[in-house]
Design a protein around this motif. Structure first.
Motif, short mmCIF file in Angstrom:
data_model
loop_
_atom_site.label_atom_id
_atom_site.label_comp_id
_atom_site.label_asym_id
_atom_site.label_seq_id
_atom_site.Cartn_x
_atom_site.Cartn_y
_atom_site.Cartn_z
N MET A 109 0.85 -1.20 0.00
CA MET A 109 0.00 0.00 0.00
C MET A 109 0.88 1.25 0.00
N PRO A 110 0.53 2.26 -0.78
CA PRO A 110 1.22 3.55 -0.64
C PRO A 110 0.89 4.15 0.73
N VAL A 111 1.77 5.03 1.20
CA VAL A 111 1.58 5.71 2.49
C VAL A 111 1.33 7.19 2.23
N VAL A 112 0.31 7.74 2.87
CA VAL A 112 0.06 9.19 2.81
C VAL A 112 0.15 9.73 4.23
N CYS A 113 1.05 10.69 4.46
CA CYS A 113 1.20 11.31 5.78
C CYS A 113 0.67 12.75 5.72
N LEU A 114 -0.12 13.10 6.70
CA LEU A 114 -0.65 14.47 6.80
C LEU A 114 0.05 15.14 7.98
N ILE A 115 0.80 16.21 7.67
CA ILE A 115 1.65 16.85 8.67
C ILE A 115 0.93 18.06 9.25
N ASP A 116 0.79 18.09 10.55
CA ASP A 116 0.17 19.25 11.20
C ASP A 116 0.57 19.27 12.66
N THR A 117 1.76 19.78 12.93
CA THR A 117 2.26 19.79 14.31
C THR A 117 3.16 20.99 14.54
N PRO A 118 3.02 21.66 15.70
CA PRO A 118 3.99 22.72 15.99
C PRO A 118 5.37 22.12 16.27
N ALA A 119 5.39 20.93 16.86
CA ALA A 119 6.65 20.25 17.20
C ALA A 119 6.30 18.93 17.87
N ALA A 120 7.28 18.04 17.94
CA ALA A 120 7.10 16.85 18.78
C ALA A 120 6.99 17.32 20.23
N TYR A 121 6.23 16.58 21.04
CA TYR A 121 5.99 17.03 22.40
C TYR A 121 7.28 17.04 23.23
N ALA A 122 7.45 18.14 23.99
CA ALA A 122 8.59 18.24 24.89
C ALA A 122 8.08 18.01 26.31
N GLY A 123 8.32 16.83 26.84
CA GLY A 123 7.85 16.53 28.20
C GLY A 123 8.67 15.42 28.81
N VAL A 124 8.49 15.25 30.11
CA VAL A 124 9.30 14.26 30.83
C VAL A 124 9.06 12.85 30.27
N GLY A 125 7.79 12.46 30.13
CA GLY A 125 7.48 11.12 29.64
C GLY A 125 8.00 10.89 28.24
N ALA A 126 7.86 11.91 27.39
CA ALA A 126 8.33 11.79 26.01
C ALA A 126 9.84 11.54 25.98
N GLU A 127 10.57 12.21 26.86
CA GLU A 127 12.02 12.03 26.92
C GLU A 127 12.37 10.65 27.49
N GLU A 128 11.66 10.26 28.56
CA GLU A 128 11.94 8.96 29.19
C GLU A 128 11.74 7.81 28.21
N ARG A 129 10.77 7.99 27.31
CA ARG A 129 10.47 6.90 26.39
C ARG A 129 11.12 7.10 25.02
N GLY A 130 12.08 8.03 24.96
CA GLY A 130 12.93 8.11 23.77
C GLY A 130 12.33 8.86 22.59
N GLN A 131 11.92 10.10 22.81
CA GLN A 131 11.40 10.92 21.72
C GLN A 131 12.40 10.99 20.56
N ALA A 132 13.66 11.27 20.88
CA ALA A 132 14.67 11.40 19.82
C ALA A 132 14.83 10.07 19.08
N TRP A 133 14.79 8.98 19.81
CA TRP A 133 14.97 7.65 19.20
C TRP A 133 13.80 7.35 18.26
N ALA A 134 12.59 7.71 18.69
CA ALA A 134 11.41 7.43 17.87
C ALA A 134 11.46 8.23 16.57
N ILE A 135 11.90 9.48 16.65
CA ILE A 135 11.99 10.32 15.45
C ILE A 135 13.09 9.80 14.52
N ALA A 136 14.24 9.48 15.10
CA ALA A 136 15.36 8.98 14.30
C ALA A 136 14.98 7.68 13.58
N ASP A 137 14.25 6.80 14.26
CA ASP A 137 13.80 5.55 13.64
C ASP A 137 12.81 5.82 12.52
#
Lengths: 272, 291
Positions: A109-137
């Motif tokens: 299947m083709p993939v269609v992404c709809l982008i609408d975000t000021p930024a990835a969330y900056a928060g304690v939980g997001a950092e603990e669970r690897g925000q940078a790792w998720a984006i890099a992947d």
């Protein structure tokens, strides 16, 4: 007229662009999904930790073709905006997106992404669970995905949080959208150590999607009805649908090896 | 999303704090020729501190290391061949916040003695041929602009062409704001480089130093096969102060330190700099089939 006044006017104009892109009545991802696709079935969860409501995703039909649609959702009223965390994904949002991109690849299947975000969330939980790792992947996944991909910047494409879902074969953007390295407030905090100087940052950083178009990060600007997509969302959504279909037709007629090769070459040269 | 973790901004980089990271071109702090550990304040003779890899022998604090000194620390002696990658100047936005961006870059070059935020070298580590890409925090906060992105991508391509492992030492505040959207695109460009190294089945080891944030962490820094982090290094996406201000959440103890990330499964090990070369060497042997 003094130079100071001129500068201020230029800054105001630049920030007015950002405010237009942030207009609460611009079409949101779920409205584009409803208006462009049929038979959308939302699939939830990253199978690891949770379900991030800032990203909504699932398969749908577009002119008889099944596509995987992944959208950053900001919400339309105070309650839904809170539910969707104002479109700011946690790592789970990117991991859900990656799960479904791999699934799309598996089923061709083709993939269609709809982008609408000021930024990835900056928060304690997001950092603990690897925000940078998720984006890099997500970046690596999109770069090597063996299926056609189209991303559309609807209103706000901010930071790595937007780029993570925007390294596609074709990147389209509504003409009044912004696409930035970081929201103007963050840029101002970093550059001038004062988030209040966001208009100055907006003027300096040229956040309009025409800048991204100029450096080849965006392929096509989708015209909006006057005075903007917020006034006639139906017209804007129809234009988005037409553009996605046209690009998917071209991409689906191209061998996938060639798509992946071109995608790598394109992002290898990204940003000059 | 780029932050100013503990003062990671282009603006605050000049002049570099010599007490933290004596550069190869910088004179020892005059007139005593000593440097103070930024953590405990203990004073060391400059050459002694450098010989200890900028690690304080009193408290173990790991000080910042200029990129050129990093290469010397990691590479086998006489194996190093620095690569002069002429990538040119870029100023897509003609950025000027009082000091023109091109002038800031020129000043950073003078102060660090390197072309851009990366120093790249062909080298051997414990006998294994590698391409070494080391970031320099003293160069505009190690920020990732399009010239630096181009250098990293070329380093990856050379590694593939010469069948070398890739070793990157990452320390950065994130994207270079002065280049706007072009700097964001570097996350994709660098990821293409990593993908090509992976495609060639060559090992990629990344070392995360203090600090490492924003678009660098959220791209090549954590796309490695093995991620090593230095003790106490602050690593993340958004900076702790930014998070505190935006969310009013209390930050947990040790938030975003290397040890915190190890506990959360984000890095493979936290390694003392004095063991770094031997560890990378041993890993490279394992990933090269043990020969």
């Amino acid at each position: 007229m003094s130079t100071t006044t001129e500068t201020t006017e230029r800054e105001q104009a630049a920030f007015a662009r950002v405010e237009l892109a942030r207009h609460p009545e611009r079409p949101r991802a779920h409205q584009v999904i409803d208006g462009v696709f049929s038979d959308w079935h939302e699939l939830r969860g990253d199978r690891r930790f949770g379900d991030d409501r800032a990203v909504i995703a699932g398969p749908a039909l577009l002119h008889g073709r099944t596509v995987m649609v992944i959208g950053q959702e900001k919400g339309t009223d105070p309650m839904t905006r809170a539910v969707h965390n104002f479109g700011m994904p946690h790592p789970e949002g990117y991991r859900k997106a990656r799960r479904l991109m791999r699934q799309a690849e598996k089923f061709g299947m083709p993939v269609v992404c709809l982008i609408d975000t000021p930024a990835a969330y900056a928060g304690v939980g997001a950092e603990e669970r690897g925000q940078a790792w998720a984006i890099a992947d997500s970046l690596l996944c999109m770069l090597t995905l063996r299926t056609p991909t189209v991303s559309v910047v609807l209103s706000e494409g901010g930071s790595g949080g937007a780029l993570a879902l925007a390294v596609a074969d074709r990147v389209l953007a509504l003409e009044n959208a912004v696409y930035t390295v970081a929201p103007p407030e963050t840029c101002a905090a970093i550059l001038y150590r004062d988030a209040g100087q966001r208009a100055r940052a907006a003027a300096a950083l040229r956040p309009g999607v025409d800048t991204a178009y100029g450096i080849g990060l965006v392929d096509e600007l989708i015209p909006e009805p006057e005075p903007g997509a917020h006034a006639h969302p139906g017209v804007a959504i129809a234009a988005i649908g037409g553009a996605i279909s046209r690009h998917l037709d071209e991409l689906c007629a191209t061998p996938v090896d060639e798509l992946v090769r071109r995608r790598a070459a394109r992002y290898r040269a990204a940003g000059g | 999303m780029d932050i100013d973790a503990g003062g990671v901004t282009a603006r605050r980089q000049a002049p570099p704090r010599r007490v933290q990271a004596p550069g190869p071109r910088l004179r020892p702090v005059a007139p005593t020729g000593t440097v103070a550990c930024p953590a405990c304040g203990r004073r060391f003779v400059f050459e002694r501190y450098k010989a200890d890899l900028n690690v304080c022998t009193a408290c173990g604090h790991h000080g910042r290391v200029p990129a050129v000194q990093r290469i010397a620390q990691l590479a086998d002696s006489h194996s190093t061949e620095p690569l002069e990658l002429h990538v040119g100047d870029r100023d897509p936005l003609h950025f000027d916040d009082g000091v023109p961006y091109v002038q800031r870059v020129a000043r950073a070059r003078e102060q660090t003695g390197i072309e851009e935020a990366f120093a790249i070298a062909r080298a051997e580590i414990a006998g294994t041929p590698v391409m070494l890409a080391c970031m320099d925090f003293a160069f505009l906060g190690g920020s990732l602009g399009s010239a630096a992105g181009e250098m990293f991508a070329r380093a990856c391509e050379l590694a593939v062409g010469e069948r070398r492992a890739l070793v990157a030492v990452c320390t950065s505040g994130g994207a270079r704001m002065q280049e706007g959207i072009a700097s964001l695109a570097q996350m994709a460009r660098c990821s293409v480089g990593v993908a090509s190294v992976a495609e060639a089945s060559l090992p990629y080891i990344s070392v995360l130093g203090d600090p490492c944030f924003g678009g660098v962490t959220a791209s090549f820094a954590v796309q490695a096969d093995v991620i090593l982090a230095e003790p106490g290094a602050r690593i993340g996406f958004a900076g702790g102060r930014v998070i505190e201000q935006a969310t009013h959440d209390r930050l947990p103890d040790g938030f975003q330190t290397a040890e915190f990330l190890l506990a959360h499964g984000m890095v493979d090990t936290v390694i003392d700099r004095r063991q770094l070369r031997a560890t990378i060497g041993a890993l490279l042997r394992l990933y090269s089939g043990g020969s």
